[in-house]
Enzyme design. Structure first.
Site, PDB file in Angstrom:
ATOM      1  N   LYS A 173       5.586  14.820  33.660  1.00 50.55           N
ATOM      2  CA  LYS A 173       6.876  15.248  33.096  1.00 50.55           C
ATOM      3  C   LYS A 173       6.914  14.801  31.637  1.00 50.55           C
ATOM      4  CE  LYS A 173      11.683  15.536  34.536  1.00 50.55           C
ATOM      5  NZ  LYS A 173      11.816  16.955  34.228  1.00 50.55           N
TER       6      LYS A 173
HETATM    7  N1  PMP Z   1      10.167  21.636  37.708  1.00 57.77           N
HETATM    8  C1  PMP Z   1      10.400  21.359  36.404  1.00 57.77           C
HETATM    9  C2  PMP Z   1       9.525  21.966  35.372  1.00 57.77           C
HETATM   10  C3  PMP Z   1      11.440  20.497  36.044  1.00 57.77           C
HETATM   11  O1  PMP Z   1      11.675  20.214  34.756  1.00 57.77           O
HETATM   12  C4  PMP Z   1      12.268  19.958  37.052  1.00 57.77           C
HETATM   13  C5  PMP Z   1      13.417  19.063  36.689  1.00 57.77           C
HETATM   14  N2  PMP Z   1      12.998  17.743  36.552  1.00 57.77           N
HETATM   15  C6  PMP Z   1      11.994  20.265  38.404  1.00 57.77           C
HETATM   16  C7  PMP Z   1      10.928  21.117  38.684  1.00 57.77           C
HETATM   17  C8  PMP Z   1      12.793  19.676  39.516  1.00 57.77           C
HETATM   18  O2  PMP Z   1      12.475  18.319  39.663  1.00 57.77           O
HETATM   19  P1  PMP Z   1      13.508  17.256  40.219  1.00 57.77           P
HETATM   20  O3  PMP Z   1      13.979  17.739  41.548  1.00 57.77           O
HETATM   21  O4  PMP Z   1      12.751  16.001  40.305  1.00 57.77           O
HETATM   22  O5  PMP Z   1      14.632  17.194  39.241  1.00 57.77           O
END
Ligand code: PMP
Length: 291
Positions: free
Chosen positions: A153
């Site tokens: 991320k």
């Molecule tokens: N995919 C991407 C590219 C994201 O930025 C996010 C948001 N963090 C998610 C999926 C969903 O992840 P999460 O459930 O951990 O927020």
């Protein structure tokens, strides 16, 4: 920018509009850094440990040594939430490589910068998310892991932003991204699930997606309720043939998808999405309800 947003930076808490970082910060100059988006309910962070663990994994993957450990980050988050005006909200935890020279080499950055913003939640900009959102299948493909692993991320979201620009131009609420093989990967900031004949399916992380924490919770609550849920590669024809579709993410929680391009989902007789949404809400209340 929201005036009530607060920022923790360098051990201090201040109005977020007053927080400053250097123009030489490589997070800004090169997208060199990692982040997490977290959500709190009743002043408690939902799945905080999972987010902090993913942050550590993202940082390790780019060779960035976090200047504070998980308990220190937890303490900073707690202090920030304590001072925030609302009991529910969103946190953005960012770690940049820090200030350095104008060259790309991270070795010129000697001290990573950590800041955390607490703000009100900005869910997807749709009038009523319960009515479902529309998706546009973007032509830009999700970055393969051999170029930039989507499981990291990182602060580099241009791949996703390009997809979102396409969705904006098409008048859709969110972009759906495929990987280089044409398998469904994810939305620009969320993961995707489909349901067919009451069974849930979602693409596996090997199809080039961020392993969302909300995605994990959904898999968990579905299995607890005896709903079959598998991680399988999905092509667009499976999506069009599905009865239901929804997106998951920290900001989005669970949002039903009403339409993909010209294709509308017709409400099936016994949908599973409302059941999963209820179970998800119960899980949040169980883990975060005060008292
Ligand atoms: N995919 C991407 C590219 C994201 O930025 C996010 C948001 N963090 C998610 C999926 C969903 O992840 P999460 O459930 O951990 O927020």
């Amino acid at each position: 920018m929201n005036k009530s947003a607060l920022c923790w930076i360098d051990g201090e808490i201040m109005p977020a509009v007053d927080a400053r970082i250097s123009v030489f910060d490589h997070g800004l100059l090169y997208g060199d850094g990692v982040f997490e988006g977290l959500r709190f309910y009743h002043r408690r962070v939902f799945r905080e440990q999972a987010h902090l663990q993913r942050l550590q994994q993202s940082a390790a993957a780019i060779g960035l040594e976090l200047p504070c450990d998980a308990p220190e980050l937890s303490a900073a988050i707690a202090a920030l939430i304590e001072g925030f005006e609302h009991a529910d909200g969103y946190l953005r935890l960012v770690v940049t490589r820090g200030p350095g020279s104008l060259g790309i080499d991270p070795r010129s950055c000697t001290k990573p910068v950590v800041f955390i913003i607490a703000d009100e939640l900005r869910v997807m900009d749709v009038s009523d998310p319960r009515q479902g959102v529309s998706l546009h299948v973007a032509s830009v493909r999700r970055m393969p892991a051999s170029c930039l692993d989507p499981r990291i991320k990182s602060l580099n979201y241009l791949n996703n932003i390009l997809a979102r620009i396409e969705a904006n131009r098409a008048g859709a609420d969110e972009a759906l991204m495929l990987n280089l093989d044409g398998n469904i990967s994810e939305g620009s900031v969320d993961n995707l699930f489909i349901a067919s004949a009451g069974r849930l399916m979602t693409p596996p992380p090997s199809d080039g997606l961020l392993a969302g924490i909300t995605r994990d919770v959904v898999i968990e609550v579905a299995r607890e309720r005896g709903i079959d849920c598998s991680e399988v590669s999905l092509r667009l024809d499976a999506l069009y043939a599905a009865d239901e579709c929804f997106l998951t993410g920290t900001g989005a929680e669970l949002i039903p998808v009403r339409r993909v391009g010209e294709h509308e989902f017709r409400a099936p007789r016994n949908p599973v999405t409302p059941d999963i949404m209820r179970a998800f809400r119960e899980r949040i209340d169980l883990e975060c309800a005060s008292g």
